[in-house]
Scaffold this motif. Sequence first.
Motif, PDB file in Angstrom:
ATOM      1  N   GLN A   1       0.903  -1.423  -0.130  1.00 48.64           N
ATOM      2  CA  GLN A   1      -0.113  -0.063   0.097  1.00 48.64           C
ATOM      3  C   GLN A   1       0.589   1.310  -0.045  1.00 48.64           C
ATOM      4  O   GLN A   1       2.066   1.191   0.333  1.00 48.64           O
TER       5      GLN A   1
ATOM      6  N   ASP B   1       6.594   8.656  -3.134  1.00 51.95           N
ATOM      7  CA  ASP B   1       5.573   9.230  -3.077  1.00 51.95           C
ATOM      8  C   ASP B   1       4.701   9.593  -4.476  1.00 51.95           C
ATOM      9  O   ASP B   1       3.154   9.553  -4.321  1.00 51.95           O
TER      10      ASP B   1
ATOM     11  N   GLY C   1       4.794   1.887  -1.332  1.00 50.48           N
ATOM     12  CA  GLY C   1       5.352   2.877  -0.282  1.00 50.48           C
ATOM     13  C   GLY C   1       6.792   3.272  -0.289  1.00 50.48           C
ATOM     14  O   GLY C   1       7.221   3.908   0.847  1.00 50.48           O
TER      15      GLY C   1
ATOM     16  N   THR D   1       2.201   5.058   1.083  1.00 51.38           N
ATOM     17  CA  THR D   1       2.600   5.434   2.480  1.00 51.38           C
ATOM     18  C   THR D   1       1.629   6.461   2.806  1.00 51.38           C
ATOM     19  O   THR D   1       1.453   7.362   2.007  1.00 51.38           O
ATOM     20  N   SER D   2       1.069   6.597   3.871  1.00 51.08           N
ATOM     21  CA  SER D   2       0.446   7.517   4.652  1.00 51.08           C
ATOM     22  C   SER D   2       1.223   8.555   5.320  1.00 51.08           C
ATOM     23  O   SER D   2       2.154   8.132   5.911  1.00 51.08           O
ATOM     24  N   HIS D   3       0.772   9.888   5.191  1.00 54.25           N
ATOM     25  CA  HIS D   3       1.782  10.919   5.526  1.00 54.25           C
ATOM     26  C   HIS D   3       1.078  11.867   6.664  1.00 54.25           C
ATOM     27  O   HIS D   3      -0.324  11.831   6.693  1.00 54.25           O
TER      28      HIS D   3
ATOM     29  N   ASP E   1      -0.457   8.695  -1.387  1.00 51.17           N
ATOM     30  CA  ASP E   1      -1.424   9.137  -0.586  1.00 51.17           C
ATOM     31  C   ASP E   1      -2.471  10.050  -0.984  1.00 51.17           C
ATOM     32  O   ASP E   1      -2.331  11.273  -1.446  1.00 51.17           O
ATOM     33  N   GLN E   2      -3.696   9.773  -1.055  1.00 52.98           N
ATOM     34  CA  GLN E   2      -4.834  10.558  -1.500  1.00 52.98           C
ATOM     35  C   GLN E   2      -5.316  11.613  -0.633  1.00 52.98           C
ATOM     36  O   GLN E   2      -6.214  12.428  -1.040  1.00 52.98           O
ATOM     37  N   ASN E   3      -4.777  11.713   0.547  1.00 51.54           N
ATOM     38  CA  ASN E   3      -5.112  12.792   1.392  1.00 51.54           C
ATOM     39  C   ASN E   3      -4.468  13.975   1.374  1.00 51.54           C
ATOM     40  O   ASN E   3      -4.579  15.059   1.738  1.00 51.54           O
TER      41      ASN E   3
END
Length: 279
Positions: free
Chosen positions: A153, A207, A204, A155-157, A260-262
């Motif tokens: 998946q 980015d 991940g 990477t969430s930041h 990361d789509q956020n």
Amino acid sequence: MTPKPKDLLEQVKQIAYHAGEAIMQIYKKNDYDLYQKDDESPVTSADYAANEVLVEELKNLAPDIPIISEEMEKTPLVERQKWKRYWLLDPMDGTQEFVSRSGDFAVNIALIENHTPVLGVIYWPTKNTWYFATKGNGAYKQIKQTGNIVPIQVTSHSEKPELRIAVSRVQKSETIAKYLVAEQTHPKIALGSCSLKNCLIAEGNADFYLRIGPTGEWDTGASHCILREAGGEILDAEFNPITYNQRDTLENPDFIVMGDQNIEWQKVVKPHKTHRKLN
């Protein structure tokens, strides 16, 4: 009965492996023919060898599913528009990497249904590694020697992330820099083929990635499915969806690959129009 993408997956992975082996037989000998296409991009006898394996084995697997490949004559849009599903192939993504012997080339197989990638398999022959996904079932990585299948998946930041950008080994830094928001700097991770950079983001280890310049739909089809299942996305340079099998040409616009789509990506990358005709 029409087979579901997930029911085709294991056989497609093996077909990608067989194509990769055909490439490696030539790569190890370092004895190949090099040609130039009409668009001045390189193609080798290894591309053609992989294409032959893919087309033959996919036709045996699913005779009723038509094929679009980078190394085949293109079917006119008027005919392609009738297709509800088809294979989209890049027999060897990263031909220049093959020639330069970086090892960063890969076999790409996508299944497209109703203009959307629903199966993606990428095999990296020099690393004996698959990346793969089917729509709604997650994205995975598998190294042949161990056989272990690992979910991947993006990477969430946090609020102010240090975003790592995947870059080509040969593309000039200034080509990319002018499309980035000026006050930001990003660690660069160099890797060869387009699809492998996309997989780097999917697992991940980077980015985002900007592709400025010509590519075909076969360059994004397989990795697009993998990225989406890993939580990422590919959009064109104006932040619109990438489409498949809806234009006369099978050429992509410039595009942005995002993890990361956020993240507010329009604060990272400047939107721009593709300066070439895409019909």
